[in-house]
Scaffold this active site. Structure first.
Site, short mmCIF file in Angstrom:
data_model
loop_
_atom_site.label_atom_id
_atom_site.label_comp_id
_atom_site.label_asym_id
_atom_site.label_seq_id
_atom_site.Cartn_x
_atom_site.Cartn_y
_atom_site.Cartn_z
CB SER A 128 -0.99 -0.06 1.27
OG SER A 128 -1.82 1.24 1.43
CE LYS A 183 -3.05 -2.63 -0.39
NZ LYS A 183 -3.58 -2.46 -1.66
CG HIS A 186 -4.78 -1.13 4.23
ND1 HIS A 186 -4.93 -0.47 3.04
CD2 HIS A 186 -3.69 -0.16 4.75
CE1 HIS A 186 -4.39 0.75 2.84
NE2 HIS A 186 -3.76 0.82 3.93
CG ASN A 187 -6.96 -1.61 -0.12
OD1 ASN A 187 -5.93 -1.65 0.17
ND2 ASN A 187 -7.03 -1.48 -1.59
CD GLU A 190 -7.40 3.21 0.51
OE1 GLU A 190 -6.36 2.52 0.81
OE2 GLU A 190 -7.71 3.35 -0.66
P1 NBP Z 1 -1.28 -2.40 -14.04
O1 NBP Z 1 -2.38 -3.09 -12.89
O2 NBP Z 1 -1.75 -1.22 -14.88
O3 NBP Z 1 -0.70 -3.52 -14.87
C1 NBP Z 1 -0.01 -3.43 -15.97
C2 NBP Z 1 1.29 -4.19 -16.14
O4 NBP Z 1 0.82 -5.28 -16.16
C3 NBP Z 1 2.31 -4.17 -17.37
O5 NBP Z 1 3.63 -4.34 -16.78
C4 NBP Z 1 1.65 -5.05 -18.09
O6 NBP Z 1 2.44 -5.26 -19.20
C5 NBP Z 1 1.36 -6.20 -17.30
N1 NBP Z 1 0.60 -7.21 -17.88
C6 NBP Z 1 -0.84 -7.34 -18.24
BR1 NBP Z 1 -2.00 -5.99 -18.07
N2 NBP Z 1 -1.13 -8.29 -18.63
C7 NBP Z 1 -0.03 -9.12 -18.77
C8 NBP Z 1 0.17 -10.66 -18.93
N3 NBP Z 1 -0.62 -11.47 -19.47
N4 NBP Z 1 1.46 -11.08 -19.11
C9 NBP Z 1 2.70 -10.32 -18.63
N5 NBP Z 1 2.15 -9.00 -18.23
C10 NBP Z 1 1.08 -8.41 -18.17
O7 NBP Z 1 -0.07 -1.74 -13.32
P2 NBP Z 1 -0.03 -0.88 -11.79
O8 NBP Z 1 -1.00 0.51 -11.73
O9 NBP Z 1 1.27 -0.75 -11.75
O10 NBP Z 1 -0.32 -1.99 -10.67
C11 NBP Z 1 0.41 -3.19 -10.45
C12 NBP Z 1 -0.39 -4.19 -9.35
O11 NBP Z 1 -0.11 -3.42 -8.41
C13 NBP Z 1 -1.69 -4.37 -9.71
O12 NBP Z 1 -2.20 -5.63 -9.16
C14 NBP Z 1 -2.43 -3.45 -8.67
O13 NBP Z 1 -3.70 -3.65 -8.19
C15 NBP Z 1 -1.40 -3.27 -7.54
N6 NBP Z 1 -1.18 -1.77 -6.99
C16 NBP Z 1 -1.49 -0.70 -7.61
C17 NBP Z 1 -1.32 0.43 -6.88
C18 NBP Z 1 -1.29 1.78 -7.36
O14 NBP Z 1 -1.65 2.76 -6.96
N7 NBP Z 1 -1.51 1.76 -9.06
C19 NBP Z 1 -1.35 0.29 -5.56
C20 NBP Z 1 -1.15 -0.67 -4.90
C21 NBP Z 1 -1.16 -2.04 -5.47
P3 NBP Z 1 2.74 -4.53 -20.56
O15 NBP Z 1 3.51 -3.50 -20.37
O16 NBP Z 1 3.41 -5.43 -21.36
O17 NBP Z 1 1.23 -4.22 -20.98
#
Ligand code: NBP
Length: 477
Positions: A128, A183, A186-187, A190
């Site tokens: 988080s 987690k 936690h959400n 939130e």
């Molecule tokens: P995203 O949730 O938007 O995912 C994008 C990533 O997933 C890219 O690297 C993409 O690769 C890859 N991907 C996908 Br989509 N399908 C795939 C597949 N079939 N094989 C391999 N790679 C694949 O990214 P994020 O916002 O950085 O979040 C990542 C994780 O962290 C998520 O689970 C999210 O819920 C969690 N999270 C996010 C936050 C936040 O604030 N954003 C906070 C806490 C947790 P590509 O570049 O090739 O498309």
């Protein structure tokens, strides 16, 4: 060079997490399905530390020292399974896959079980703090085996947020899905926190008659006291922001329909399964859904409501103090409900989660970080078997002091027609818990009447049934 850790999935979260590891002196192998992201990371931030860019899965795995530590930061759900299926065949017993995405804990349990059979440690780790947290120090909630934590723990402690006393905001939460479960809750908390803050804002605006800028100042003042927290802090920032295009308060130009990604909903779904009353979290989820029903809301605009009455300046100031009390008391209740759900999950799945340690790692880095988590930790450390946070003497005393104002605020909301489902649910939960007798006795009578579902008596052991259709005599069931 061999990397101590690898990160695959280099969108905002993965990229910043990789940079965080590198900035802390680790050699980090980086990989992404779309290679351009990998290249962009190394080009833009390569000077921050030691990165090993890998184009293929094979290169990535080969770059890692053994036992391998491989962090997956891809979209939760099917993408996570796809990535596991791609990498698992390339790994060896003892290697670790760390899923830092927002996985459902049931998926984490399944993946952990499947990989354990192949000798691979699967660590579902809740993270988080958003993208800033990932870069500068998140709160990390890892599950998985004790053995994997022995290897990973020191690295996670290094990159995690630190609480005010310097303690790292990471702990081994428990086996398999325990980290993602925590987690999830936690959400959920939130969601509840945000809803309660929203209700406080609307009361200050519609009942006390304050402007968003004035309310921002009130929140700033609150943030110097016991409500000191990240969410209160950013609330003041959002409320004082003025839209450049129109000159209006920013909050007045945003469409009032709240979206959600699903972790709040999971918290409520699982609570229903476990039989844990998380009414405040549920109301927060429902309030978001209600806000999104635009057509329904438009069709309801002419429904009757009370005539608003304005408060004098001194009345408004006194009311604001009451709202602070109501917000604080309601917030204690939503944490009480959230911790109850964690305790219930821990019991159900045999995780043995240390609730004090959970409060401790939420003190920094995460979205619900708040000064008063220190006191929740102290309450559980003093009594790990505390039946509920409300049974802690300090919290009970604070609510006792707040309750008159809490009730007055609720009365004002009802009288003025301001919806406060979060405050109302919190207060009803509190009154429900402290009631010596609940109408559940009547419910049992009704159930016995129409379905012969039987009831227990206050004065004798056993299950009983009344012959409602006959002479109304009582029989043992
Ligand atoms: P995203 O949730 O938007 O995912 C994008 C990533 O997933 C890219 O690297 C993409 O690769 C890859 N991907 C996908 Br989509 N399908 C795939 C597949 N079939 N094989 C391999 N790679 C694949 O990214 P994020 O916002 O950085 O979040 C990542 C994780 O962290 C998520 O689970 C999210 O819920 C969690 N999270 C996010 C936050 C936040 O604030 N954003 C906070 C806490 C947790 P590509 O570049 O090739 O498309």
């Amino acid at each position: 060079t061999s990397a101590q850790i690898g990160v695959t999935g280099l969108a905002v979260m993965g990229r910043n997490l990789a940079r965080n590891f590198a900035r802390n002196g680790y050699t980090v192998a980086v990989h992404n399905r779309t290679v351009s992201r990998t290249k962009a990371l190394v080009e833009e931030f390569g000077q921050e530390g030691d990165f090993v860019a890998a184009e293929t899965a094979e290169e990535f795995v080969a770059a890692l020292e053994r036992p391998r530590r491989l962090v997956v930061m891809v979209k939760a759900g099917e993408p996570t399974d796809a990535v596991i299926q791609e990498f698992a065949p390339l790994l060896e017993p003892g290697d670790m896959i760390i899923d830092g995405g927002n996985a459902h804990f049931a998926d984490t349990r399944r993946r952990e079980r499947e990989l354990r059979e192949r000798g691979i440690h699967f660590v579902g780790a809740g993270i988080s703090g958003g993208e800033e947290g990932a870069l500068h120090g998140p709160s990390i909630m890892p599950g998985g085996s004790v053995e994997s934590y022995r290897s990973l723990g020191p690295m996670l402690e290094k990159i995690s947020a630190k609480a005010a006393d310097g303690a790292p905001c990471v702990t081994h939460v428990g086996p398999d899905g325990a980290g993602h479960f925590v987690k999830m809750v936690h959400n959920g908390i939130e969601y509840a926190d945000m809803q309660l803050i929203g209700e406080a804002y609307q009361l200050l605006r519609d009942v006390a008659g304050y402007s968003p800028a004035q309310i921002a100042d009130i929140f700033r003042t609150w943030n110097t006291g016991r409500l000191d927290s990240y969410l209160i802090e950013i609330t003041a920032e959002v409320l004082s922001h003025v839209d450049a295009a129109t000159g209006k308060p920013f909050v007045d130009v945003v469409v009032d329909q709240a979206e959600q990604k699903g972790t709040g909903r999971w918290t409520v779904q699982i609570a229903l399964d476990l039989g844990v009353p998380v009414s405040g979290i549920a109301e927060a989820v429902f309030a978001r859904s209600l806000s999104g029903h635009a057509a329904l809301r438009a069709a309801s605009r002419d429904l009757a409501g009370p005539k608003p009455s304005a408060l004098s300046e001194s009345e408004a100031a006194a009311f604001a103090d009451r709202v602070e009390q109501a917000l604080y008391a309601s917030k204690i209740v939503s944490y009480t409900q959230g911790f109850h759900e964690i305790a219930a999950g821990s019991e159900e799945y045999g995780w043995d989660i240390d609730l004090g340690a959970v409060a401790s790692i939420w003190r920094g880095g995460c979205i619900i970080r708040a000064a008063f988590l220190d006191r929740i930790r102290a309450a559980y450390d003093a009594r790990p078997d505390l039946p509920s946070l409300l049974s802690d003497e300090t919290f009970a005393r604070e609510i006792a002091d707040a309750q008159d104002d809490w009730r007055e605020v609720q009365i004002a909301a009802v009288r003025q027609g301001v919806p406060t489902p979060g405050f109302a649910a919190a207060l009803a939960y509190y009154d429900g818990l402290r009631s010596p007798r609940l109408p559940a006795a009547l419910t049992q009578g009704q159930r016995d009447f129409f379905g012969a579902h039987t009831y227990r008596r206050v004065d004798r052991e056993g299950a009983f049934h009344t012959l409602w259709g006959g002479d109304r005599g009582e029989v043992t069931a």
